[in-house]
Write an enzyme that holds these catalytic residues in place. Structure first.
Site, PDB file in Angstrom:
ATOM      1  N   GLY A  10      47.103 174.459 -10.567  1.00  0.00           N
ATOM      2  CA  GLY A  10      47.913 174.414  -9.352  1.00  0.00           C
ATOM      3  C   GLY A  10      49.366 174.697  -9.674  1.00  0.00           C
ATOM      4  O   GLY A  10      49.941 174.097 -10.580  1.00  0.00           O
ATOM      5  N   ALA A  14      54.232 169.888  -7.636  1.00  0.00           N
ATOM      6  CA  ALA A  14      53.849 168.916  -8.666  1.00  0.00           C
ATOM      7  C   ALA A  14      53.515 169.641  -9.971  1.00  0.00           C
ATOM      8  O   ALA A  14      53.935 169.228 -11.055  1.00  0.00           O
ATOM      9  CB  ALA A  14      52.669 168.086  -8.195  1.00  0.00           C
ATOM     10  N   GLY A  15      52.787 170.746  -9.852  1.00  0.00           N
ATOM     11  CA  GLY A  15      52.377 171.513 -11.032  1.00  0.00           C
ATOM     12  C   GLY A  15      53.572 172.083 -11.771  1.00  0.00           C
ATOM     13  O   GLY A  15      53.684 171.980 -12.990  1.00  0.00           O
ATOM     14  N   PHE A 116      65.317 160.714   9.126  1.00  0.00           N
ATOM     15  CA  PHE A 116      63.923 161.118   9.145  1.00  0.00           C
ATOM     16  C   PHE A 116      63.065 159.942   9.583  1.00  0.00           C
ATOM     17  O   PHE A 116      63.463 158.783   9.428  1.00  0.00           O
ATOM     18  CB  PHE A 116      63.494 161.610   7.761  1.00  0.00           C
ATOM     19  CG  PHE A 116      62.949 163.014   7.783  1.00  0.00           C
ATOM     20  CD1 PHE A 116      63.795 164.087   7.925  1.00  0.00           C
ATOM     21  CD2 PHE A 116      61.573 163.246   7.716  1.00  0.00           C
ATOM     22  CE1 PHE A 116      63.293 165.379   7.971  1.00  0.00           C
ATOM     23  CE2 PHE A 116      61.068 164.527   7.758  1.00  0.00           C
ATOM     24  CZ  PHE A 116      61.917 165.598   7.887  1.00  0.00           C
ATOM     25  N   GLN A 222      46.794 162.208   7.570  1.00  0.00           N
ATOM     26  CA  GLN A 222      47.924 162.172   8.489  1.00  0.00           C
ATOM     27  C   GLN A 222      47.849 163.317   9.488  1.00  0.00           C
ATOM     28  O   GLN A 222      47.731 164.471   9.094  1.00  0.00           O
ATOM     29  CB  GLN A 222      49.235 162.279   7.713  1.00  0.00           C
ATOM     30  CG  GLN A 222      50.460 162.215   8.614  1.00  0.00           C
ATOM     31  CD  GLN A 222      51.728 162.006   7.801  1.00  0.00           C
ATOM     32  OE1 GLN A 222      52.235 162.924   7.174  1.00  0.00           O
ATOM     33  NE2 GLN A 222      52.231 160.790   7.803  1.00  0.00           N
ATOM     34  N   HIS A 224      50.098 165.129  11.971  1.00  0.00           N
ATOM     35  CA  HIS A 224      51.530 165.235  12.261  1.00  0.00           C
ATOM     36  C   HIS A 224      51.734 165.316  13.767  1.00  0.00           C
ATOM     37  O   HIS A 224      51.020 166.052  14.433  1.00  0.00           O
ATOM     38  CB  HIS A 224      52.110 166.471  11.578  1.00  0.00           C
ATOM     39  CG  HIS A 224      53.609 166.506  11.513  1.00  0.00           C
ATOM     40  ND1 HIS A 224      54.376 166.715  12.634  1.00  0.00           N
ATOM     41  CD2 HIS A 224      54.464 166.348  10.476  1.00  0.00           C
ATOM     42  CE1 HIS A 224      55.665 166.681  12.266  1.00  0.00           C
ATOM     43  NE2 HIS A 224      55.734 166.459  10.954  1.00  0.00           N
ATOM     44  N   LEU A 234      53.617 173.829  11.912  1.00  0.00           N
ATOM     45  CA  LEU A 234      54.487 172.664  11.975  1.00  0.00           C
ATOM     46  C   LEU A 234      55.868 172.919  12.552  1.00  0.00           C
ATOM     47  O   LEU A 234      56.496 173.923  12.257  1.00  0.00           O
ATOM     48  CB  LEU A 234      54.652 172.123  10.556  1.00  0.00           C
ATOM     49  CG  LEU A 234      55.280 170.744  10.458  1.00  0.00           C
ATOM     50  CD1 LEU A 234      54.327 169.711  11.015  1.00  0.00           C
ATOM     51  CD2 LEU A 234      55.619 170.431   9.023  1.00  0.00           C
ATOM     52  N   GLU A 237      59.766 167.397  11.272  1.00  0.00           N
ATOM     53  CA  GLU A 237      60.319 166.157  11.790  1.00  0.00           C
ATOM     54  C   GLU A 237      61.851 166.213  11.799  1.00  0.00           C
ATOM     55  O   GLU A 237      62.504 165.457  12.497  1.00  0.00           O
ATOM     56  CB  GLU A 237      59.846 165.031  10.869  1.00  0.00           C
ATOM     57  CG  GLU A 237      59.966 163.659  11.441  1.00  0.00           C
ATOM     58  CD  GLU A 237      59.186 162.660  10.586  1.00  0.00           C
ATOM     59  OE1 GLU A 237      57.992 162.890  10.343  1.00  0.00           O
ATOM     60  OE2 GLU A 237      59.778 161.671  10.169  1.00  0.00           O
ATOM     61  N   ARG A 268      54.999 158.679  11.519  1.00  0.00           N
ATOM     62  CA  ARG A 268      54.194 159.718  12.150  1.00  0.00           C
ATOM     63  C   ARG A 268      52.936 159.187  12.830  1.00  0.00           C
ATOM     64  O   ARG A 268      52.540 159.687  13.874  1.00  0.00           O
ATOM     65  CB  ARG A 268      53.823 160.779  11.122  1.00  0.00           C
ATOM     66  CG  ARG A 268      55.031 161.576  10.713  1.00  0.00           C
ATOM     67  CD  ARG A 268      54.729 162.511   9.592  1.00  0.00           C
ATOM     68  NE  ARG A 268      55.919 163.292   9.255  1.00  0.00           N
ATOM     69  CZ  ARG A 268      56.045 164.036   8.174  1.00  0.00           C
ATOM     70  NH1 ARG A 268      55.046 164.101   7.310  1.00  0.00           N
ATOM     71  NH2 ARG A 268      57.141 164.704   7.946  1.00  0.00           N
ATOM     72  N   HIS A 334      47.832 167.359   8.894  1.00  0.00           N
ATOM     73  CA  HIS A 334      49.010 167.676   8.114  1.00  0.00           C
ATOM     74  C   HIS A 334      48.919 167.267   6.654  1.00  0.00           C
ATOM     75  O   HIS A 334      49.247 168.036   5.766  1.00  0.00           O
ATOM     76  CB  HIS A 334      50.217 167.007   8.759  1.00  0.00           C
ATOM     77  CG  HIS A 334      51.521 167.304   8.083  1.00  0.00           C
ATOM     78  ND1 HIS A 334      52.001 168.581   7.972  1.00  0.00           N
ATOM     79  CD2 HIS A 334      52.422 166.492   7.488  1.00  0.00           C
ATOM     80  CE1 HIS A 334      53.164 168.541   7.331  1.00  0.00           C
ATOM     81  NE2 HIS A 334      53.432 167.294   7.012  1.00  0.00           N
ATOM     82  N   GLU A 364      49.765 166.130  -3.611  1.00  0.00           N
ATOM     83  CA  GLU A 364      48.922 165.727  -2.484  1.00  0.00           C
ATOM     84  C   GLU A 364      47.470 165.458  -2.875  1.00  0.00           C
ATOM     85  O   GLU A 364      46.788 164.655  -2.252  1.00  0.00           O
ATOM     86  CB  GLU A 364      48.976 166.791  -1.378  1.00  0.00           C
ATOM     87  CG  GLU A 364      48.405 166.281  -0.053  1.00  0.00           C
ATOM     88  CD  GLU A 364      48.520 167.278   1.093  1.00  0.00           C
ATOM     89  OE1 GLU A 364      49.236 168.285   0.941  1.00  0.00           O
ATOM     90  OE2 GLU A 364      47.888 167.051   2.134  1.00  0.00           O
ATOM     91  N   ARG A 375      52.004 158.228   5.333  1.00  0.00           N
ATOM     92  CA  ARG A 375      53.138 158.686   4.547  1.00  0.00           C
ATOM     93  C   ARG A 375      54.371 158.855   5.421  1.00  0.00           C
ATOM     94  O   ARG A 375      54.259 159.312   6.563  1.00  0.00           O
ATOM     95  CB  ARG A 375      52.804 160.028   3.888  1.00  0.00           C
ATOM     96  CG  ARG A 375      53.978 160.655   3.163  1.00  0.00           C
ATOM     97  CD  ARG A 375      53.591 161.909   2.416  1.00  0.00           C
ATOM     98  NE  ARG A 375      53.298 163.042   3.272  1.00  0.00           N
ATOM     99  CZ  ARG A 375      54.235 163.813   3.838  1.00  0.00           C
ATOM    100  NH1 ARG A 375      55.512 163.542   3.668  1.00  0.00           N
ATOM    101  NH2 ARG A 375      53.875 164.842   4.587  1.00  0.00           N
TER     102      ARG A 375
END
Lengths: 560, 382
Positions: A10, A14-15, A116, A222, A224, A234, A237, A268, A334, A364, A375
């Protein structure tokens, strides 16, 4: 067979963050396998921002951030992990800034921060409304610095993970470009694959979001609150962070009835259920299945500076000038709070107590769990960075301390055969139609509001779909860029993951965060204050439980 | 330097057919679409003529589908793959013009499939004075991007594009600068200066339609150069001079031939040409007057300043640094000879235009303006 000390699966946030940590060390070979080019990963789609208690705009502290996150998670988040997340957040942001990420600025030249949902202080650091893009492009560029020491395998699809005697030994992957199948031997492997929003019909997620060890808290998906109606893409937010209103058909800011204090900036799950209730009560716009997100009272210049992508997006999809007209919105799938269970260093659990040696996960696809049952916005990018980095550090130290373990059973020939078999399938069902049926099933039976009857029906349908899957048809028999074949593999994973979601949701007989049961509408801390682990052994699913870590805050009634 | 943001071209060359067709400015057309918002209308049957690679052979195949208002080309391609031919290959991911996957050639121009609405495209082409036959018959042609080899169907091998990106050392390098404890301070203006070039999604559309890349495969191309500017202008970066030097050469900024296509096809308004011109300006200001590009530039300016119009005979000689550049003279002599034999040689007598002082006044005006701009520039936050 190829061999790398570290293999990362990935190329999203994160990767790449983990990769950077490994690349900094000398004499460690590193491969990043991704089914798309890293800069095409869905992390680039993150819009609103990334949370850190920098206190650049108003007083803030990591403790405040932690409390907000714990409360936002409906107390299911592990507090030891949340403490790590919030304490390390400021340092992570500053590191990014030093690496060249362009953040929007205050007059004093500091990183700007905005409000937020669920965060009481302005804490979201952002780059207009293209924050994910801004971070990803700089991180990827930084990795170029290491030249050939960081080996990117773009457009490789990982088919199997090799774990023997609780020790990870590598992965098997297939090149999408030419069909080559290769075994990548490794001392440490990280899963940073993103998640599985494609189980649903309306989703803000991209196409690549599919991922499968035990899975933790899978019932928490979640939804959204603000997806552009009807496509589901999306609207960040950030639109509400900048002061946007949610309005029903009567023109009322209906959030006053659901979250009188935080209004449009409640977490959310609460926003989404409120919109759902309004639509159900016939107060959707023109009695339809959507409500309005209104930005028209905000200064147009400010919108252009802070939300340019949202303005462009609403124009492109709906021919709407959002500075003058409200945007029609409806909830959209989401984010998946659940996933591959890991500890705070990113190491993957083999069961509720033991871990797999050398196997890491972050982002994720993982469940640390910092998000619990729901979250907060801006905490996902942060999750990727903090735990991605930790996984990277841990893998680098493994790479230096151990030797390659020999693989006892090389699965390559078997996988080659199964791919050839798959290609030869000439059945009656197309991949697309089955996927659509699955998405419809999940959206109907396991979405915002769930009950036993519906979910049992859902399971029945999934069982039928699994049977149909045995009779799929593959039109493309070639080796080159055979997306038909890849989608067949993805569908198989989606079926498994969907079943895990429904079974976990059916199992949890309470309502908490994003998991709302109309037949069990109250949170039940007595019985359900625990994580669920679902595991598929052959065709049977078993459940196990892990206690929630509490270090600072006892569960309270959740009001906003 | 003149801002190239709102570029309008009255004529463009349909490269595929090699014919000249008139077309209106894309941006102007988008404005008129906005006014007819959200019209509910029945769907139309559209033919998609798509380049396929089937068992190693390239061919065009037609797919007819029902298309509704609001369906993007990507929605249509998905429909074709889902319902008609699952073996069709194309890249796609975010559906929202931020990942850059679905770059392809749509009706002869490099475009993102997720950004273009199929029916709008048909409307656009039919509203032209010279109605295109394809649009009348409701045909949309989709082929892979140009300037890069094809892997299969609509999928390009983008290796060359990424290699050029790697060449410019695309990371922010703070060098020996001491890292502050907190963030580097940066003014809002500095952020805004970088925002446009940093918005690039690396989709490759500019590279695919660039005449410069078509003519010279070694040319870094618009995306890599826009990235270079984003780094040069970053106050945190310590390698400004080296970066300018690295692209102030033949296959860097000076290979750009101002075809404007990069700016026209860019889906996120990066305006690569403007970024290229900014780097050139910086290079010349820093005293780089010896590259052929800079000499071409300066000879051009001098000629216009002196006589009011370009002296076409002096330009090539000025661009190589004068007649004493023996090697350069050898290089351009054959071209001159061919011009002569093909009757393209400009008149050897060069006249000044009347009222030359007006032209000089324009020069003076811009010189003053550019000084003014410098005075207004923000305090250096570094």
């Amino acid at each position: 067979m190829k061999g790398y000390d570290v293999v990362i699966v990935g190329g999203g946030l994160a990767g790449l963050r983990a990769a950077l940590e490994v690349a900094k060390q000398t004499n460690i070979s590193l491969a990043i396998l991704s089914k798309v080019h890293p800069l095409r990963s869905h992390s680039v789609g993150a819009q609103g921002g990334i949370a850190a208690a920098l206190g650049n705009v108003a007083q803030d502290s990591w403790e405040d951030h932690m409390f907000d996150t714990v409360k936002g998670s409906d107390y299911l988040g592990d507090q030891d992990a949340i403490e790590v997340l919030c304490k390390e957040a400021p340092e992570c942001i500053i590191e990014l800034e030093h690496l060249g990420v362009l953040f929007s600025r205050t007059k004093e030249g500091k990183i700007f921060q905005r409000n937020f949902g669920g965060h009481r202080n302005p804490r979201a650091c952002y780059a207009a409304d293209k924050t994910g893009h801004a971070i990803m492009h700089e991180l990827y560029a930084q990795l170029m610095k290491y030249g050939d020491n960081v080996h990117f395998y773009d457009e490789w699809y990982v088919t199997d993970l090799i774990v023997e005697d609780n020790l990870v030994k590598g992965v098997v992957a297939c090149s999408i470009l030419d069909g080559t199948l290769e075994l990548f031997q490794a001392k440490a492997v990280m899963l940073a694959t993103g998640a599985y929003g494609k189980c649903y019909t309306v989703t803000s997620n991209d196409y690549s979001s599919t991922a499968c060890l035990p899975l933790e808290d899978m019932e928490f998906v979640q939804i959204h609150p603000t997806g552009i109606y009807p496509v589901g893409l999306l609207v960040s937010e950030a639109a509400r962070g900048e002061g946007g209103y949610l309005l029903n058909d009567k023109g009322e800011r209906f959030m006053k009835d659901y979250a009188p204090e935080m209004m449009e900036l409640a977490p959310r799950d609460i926003e989404t259920r409120a919109i759902f209730s309004e639509i159900k009560a016939g107060r959707g716009i023109k009695k339809g299945n959507y409500v309005n997100l209104d930005l028209t009272h905000i200064d147009a210049q400010r919108l252009k500076e802070r939300l340019p992508f949202i303005l462009e997006e609403s124009k492109r999809h709906l021919n709407i000038d959002a500075t003058k007209e409200p945007i029609p919105i409806a909830p959209t799938a989401h984010y998946c709070m659940g996933g591959i269970p890991t500890d705070v260093e990113g190491q993957v659990y083999a069961d509720t107590k033991n871990k797999v040696q050398g196997l890491y996960a972050a982002g994720e696809c993982a469940c640390v769990s910092v998000h619990g049952a729901n979250r907060l916005g801006c905490n996902s990018l942060l999750d990727c960075l903090v735990f991605g980095k930790k996984a990277g550090i841990a893998m680098a130290s493994i790479a230096k301390s151990i030797d390659f373990a020999s693989i006892k059973n090389n699965p390559l020939e078997q996988i080659k055969k199964s791919i050839e078999n798959m290609k030869m399938r000439q059945g009656t069902y197309g991949i697309a139609s089955l996927r659509k049926e699955l998405q419809e099933t999940m959206s109907e039976h396991c979405f915002i509001v769930r009950d036993k009857k519906g979910m049992l029906q859902g399971l029945k349908k999934i069982a039928e779909l699994k049977k149909k899957y045995d009779a799929i048809n593959i039109d493309d028999k070639g080796n080159v860029f055979n997306t038909n074949l890849i989608e067949a593999f993805e569908l198989k994973s989606l079926l498994t993951v969907s079943e895990c979601i429904v079974r976990s949701a059916l199992h949890r007989e309470e309502s908490r965060g994003a998991h709302y049961r109309s037949d069990f509408p109250k949170r039940d801390d007595q019985t359900w204050f625990k994580h669920t682990f679902i595991r598929k052994v052959h065709d049977e699913f078993t459940f196990d439980y892990k206690p929630v870590s509490i270090t600072r805050y006892q569960p309270e009634v959740r009001k906003y | 330097m003149v801002s190239m943001k709102k570029v309008s071209r009255s004529k463009k060359i349909d490269q595929k057919k090699g014919q000249k067709t008139t077309s209106k400015n894309i941006k102007g057309l988008q404005k008129s679409e906005v006014s007819e918002k959200n019209v509910k209308e029945p769907s139309q049957e559209i033919t998609f003529r798509i380049q396929r690679v089937i068992q190693g052979k390239t061919e065009m195949r037609d797919y007819k589908i029902e298309v509704g208002r609001g369906d993007t080309i990507l929605d249509c391609l998905d429909k074709i793959r889902d319902d008609l031919d699952p073996s069709l290959s194309f890249r796609r991911n975010c559906r929202n013009t931020i990942c850059g996957s679905c770059a392809m050639t749509i009706n002869g121009r490099a475009r993102l499939a997720c950004k273009e609405h199929a029916l709008n495209l048909i409307d656009k082409e039919t509203t032209k004075e010279n109605t295109k036959e394809n649009a009348k018959e409701k045909i949309i042609t989709i082929t892979p991007m140009r300037n890069m080899p094809v892997v299969k169907d609509l999928v390009n091998d983008m290796t060359s594009f990424w290699n050029q990106y790697k060449k410019i050392k695309p990371w922010v390098d703070t060098g020996d600068k001491p890292l502050p404890e907190k963030e580097f301070l940066m003014s809002i203006e500095q952020f805004q200066e970088l925002e446009q070039s940093a918005d690039c999604i690396m989709c490759g559309l500019c590279y695919a339609d660039s005449n410069g890349v078509e003519a010279e495969k070694e040319f870094l191309g618009p995306a890599a150069l826009a990235r270079a500017y984003r780094l040069i202008a970053d106050p945190r970066d310590a390698k400004q001079e080296e970066r300018i030097k690295a692209v102030d050469n033949k296959h860097g900024t000076w290979d750009c031939m101002h075809c404007f296509y990069c700016t026209e096809v860019c889906p996120v308004d990066v305006d690569p040409l403007a970024q290229i011109l900014k780097i050139r300006k910086m290079a010349v200001e820093k005293g780089s007057t010896k590259t052929r590009g800079a000499m071409h530039h300066l000879t051009f300016i001098k000629s216009v300043k002196d006589s009011g119009i370009l002296n076409e005979n002096k330009l090539p000689i000025g661009s190589i640094g004068g007649i004493f550049n023996i090697v350069g003279m050898f290089e351009i002599t054959p071209v001159g000879f061919r011009m002569l034999t093909h009757g393209k040689m400009p008149s050897l007598i060069h006249h000044k235009i009347p009222k030359i002082e007006d032209v000089r006044e324009i020069f003076n005006h811009f010189k003053k303006e550019s000084f003014k701009k410098k005075d207004d520039s923000p305090v250096n936050y570094q």
